[in-house]
Motif scaffolding. Structure first.
Motif, mmCIF file in Angstrom:
data_model
loop_
_atom_site.group_PDB
_atom_site.id
_atom_site.type_symbol
_atom_site.label_atom_id
_atom_site.label_comp_id
_atom_site.label_asym_id
_atom_site.label_seq_id
_atom_site.Cartn_x
_atom_site.Cartn_y
_atom_site.Cartn_z
ATOM 1 N N SER A 71 -26.530 61.866 8.272
ATOM 2 C CA SER A 71 -25.685 62.817 8.090
ATOM 3 C C SER A 71 -24.574 62.196 7.018
ATOM 4 N N LYS A 72 -23.783 62.672 6.360
ATOM 5 C CA LYS A 72 -22.763 62.220 5.507
ATOM 6 C C LYS A 72 -21.650 61.598 6.188
ATOM 7 N N GLU A 73 -21.542 61.932 7.438
ATOM 8 C CA GLU A 73 -20.530 61.254 8.273
ATOM 9 C C GLU A 73 -20.826 59.981 8.711
ATOM 10 N N GLY A 74 -22.162 59.868 9.151
ATOM 11 C CA GLY A 74 -22.675 58.893 9.540
ATOM 12 C C GLY A 74 -22.786 57.784 8.360
ATOM 13 N N PHE A 75 -23.450 58.132 7.394
ATOM 14 C CA PHE A 75 -23.270 57.284 5.774
ATOM 15 C C PHE A 75 -22.043 56.723 5.694
ATOM 16 N N GLN A 76 -20.895 57.630 5.805
ATOM 17 C CA GLN A 76 -19.632 57.016 5.576
ATOM 18 C C GLN A 76 -19.249 55.857 6.576
ATOM 19 N N LYS A 77 -19.526 56.260 7.912
ATOM 20 C CA LYS A 77 -19.225 55.157 9.083
ATOM 21 C C LYS A 77 -19.971 53.934 8.575
ATOM 22 N N VAL A 78 -21.323 54.155 7.974
ATOM 23 C CA VAL A 78 -22.033 52.803 7.910
ATOM 24 C C VAL A 78 -21.230 52.044 6.580
ATOM 25 N N LEU A 79 -20.872 52.574 5.778
ATOM 26 C CA LEU A 79 -20.255 52.053 4.826
ATOM 27 C C LEU A 79 -18.937 51.361 5.178
ATOM 28 N N ASP A 80 -18.273 52.177 6.161
ATOM 29 C CA ASP A 80 -16.736 51.312 6.607
ATOM 30 C C ASP A 80 -17.347 50.173 7.313
#
Length: 463
Positions: free
Chosen positions: A38-47
């Motif tokens: 998901s986009k939320e998961g991707f953003q969390k991975v980036l963080d």
């Protein structure tokens, strides 16, 4: 929390931040790896990835290669720290120990060369980060420990091998698993399917650039819009490919290691060079557009100076972009400056006569002792000025021959501008008999005055 900073106030906090962030990131990659990303998961991975990289001292890495180097280093360090014995976090120097000792310069993981040091200067001065040597040698440490069993089992085993085979966030693991086994074979640090996609994309971009350029060149008519776009079309397409397409492809197929850094640095270099190429063409085109104006004589000094100014501006822009690009890809700036200075000195010595003529052109432009179309007498040459260039002036003599005189000499010699004279002084000797009386002389002068009075060539101010 997505805005929570990486804690790097002591070796303990730095090590804790690195281990917890890496653990959470790879757990998320594993959990969302099979088509549930998901986009939320991707953003969390980036963080989480950013937080891990914040524990590394990347000050010795070229700015454009820091992301790729940081990603690789976090993987290798996480693999190493999962296989070797590390002391409990409570035994690692924390904030209390750092303060009680009046500041701790560094701490090294026992029986290793993995060091966390205190940054002495720069924007992150006072923070404790994995030192530049640890960053540089992280892959070496991994190669020396990868045969060891895991002491702390990670969410994904053999992360480095996992990254060699599988793609980015938008390429589900199930897609790669569906590839034939030979396509998942690793060659030079990347799976074969990654090489196929990368080289195929680069080849397709090259074909597109050549096709667009040839199409523009084949358009008829010098004033055709496509004909005018033929020159800048190649650098524009190269710039777009280097800035947008290549990084996107590298991110999607997840290039790693030296190849990822090489692709990133190459794309950055191509971007700066192509941008300089585009601006060079644009600035020179603007100069030629001004010269083509009816108010500017094409062969005059004004046109030459406009062209010179455009070239100087273009050269300055190119130099600035080259220096910025060199800094971005990690080329030592001082060495480049020294090379440019030595090269500039050599060029100046070799072209000193040309430079003198250019300075002479500037003197002629300021004083304007003559213009194109005027008749002058200079250094024994009598004729009409046909051309004023940056290096020389062309004079068509009265016998029809054209003589080119360096502007350096033209600026130094005496020039008689015939066309700018107000009148022509003529001297004529009138002969009279030696015994002529005064009355006869006065009568002769009166006759001459009557003949010249009202003559079309005489100035009314003459007596």
């Amino acid at each position: 929390h997505p805005l929570e900073p990486a804690m790097t106030s002591s070796p303990r906090e730095t090590l804790r931040t690195f281990l917890q962030s890496s653990q959470s990131m790879w757990t998320l990659v594993r959990d969302e790896g099979y088509g549930r990303r998901s986009k939320e998961g991707f953003q969390k991975v980036l963080d989480l990835d950013s937080r891990s990289e914040r524990t590394l001292d990347l000050s010795q890495i070229a700015p454009e290669a820091r992301n790729e180097t940081g990603d690789d280093t976090t993987v290798y360090l996480y693999e190493v720290l999962s296989r070797i014995e590390i002391p409990p976090l409570e035994d690692v120097p924390g904030n209390e120990e750092v303060q009680s000792r009046g500041g701790l310069d560094s701490w090294t993981v026992p029986h290793t060369e993995i060091t966390i040091h205190r940054v002495a200067d720069g924007p992150r001065a006072g923070e404790y980060l994995f030192d530049p040597e640890t960053v540089e040698r992280a892959q070496e440490y991994y190669e020396r420990t990868k045969h060891l069993p895991y002491l702390r089992k990670p969410p994904i085993e053999e992360v480095s091998s996992f990254l060699e085979v599988y793609g980015g966030w938008n390429v589900p693991i199930s897609w790669v698993d569906a590839f034939p086994a030979p396509m998942r074979k690793v060659l030079w640090g990347q799976a074969l399917w990654k090489w196929v996609v990368l080289l195929g994309s680069l080849f397709a971009m090259l074909i597109l650039i050549v096709a667009v350029y040839r199409f523009a060149r084949r358009q008829r008519g010098a004033q055709s819009l496509w004909r005018r776009l033929a020159r800048p079309v190649v650098p524009v397409l190269l710039f777009l490919a280097a800035v947008f397409l290549v990084p996107r492809i590298s991110e999607e197929i997840l290039l790693i290691g030296d190849l990822a850094r090489s692709v990133k640095l190459s794309a950055t270099a191509v971007a700066y060079v192509s941008l300089a190429w585009v601006l060079w063409i644009l600035i020179l085109g603007i100069g030629e557009a001004v010269v083509s104006s009816p108010r500017v004589k094409t062969e005059g000094l004004d046109a030459s100076l406009i062209r010179l100014t455009a070239r100087l501006i273009a050269i300055a822009v190119v130099i600035v972009l080259v220096f910025r690009g060199a800094t971005a890809i990690g080329i030592p700036l001082m060495g480049l400056v020294a090379s440019v200075s030595i090269g500039g000195l050599a060029v100046a010595l070799a072209a000193q006569d040309t430079l003198k003529s250019v300075l002479g052109s500037l003197t002629i432009f300021i004083d304007q002792p003559y213009r194109v179309g005027e008749r002058i007498i200079a250094g024994g040459y009598d004729g009409v000025v046909e051309r004023i260039g940056l290096r020389s002036t062309g004079i068509r003599q009265l016998d029809g021959n054209v003589t080119s005189i360096p502007n350096e000499k033209m600026a130094a010699m005496e020039i008689e501008n015939v066309d700018r004279r107000q009148s022509i002084r003529r001297k004529t000797r009138l002969r009279m008999a030696v015994g002529s009386s005064e009355e006869k002389v006065r009568e002769a002068l009166e006759i001459v005055r009557k003949i010249l009075e009202g003559h079309e060539g005489m100035s009314p101010e003459q007596p």
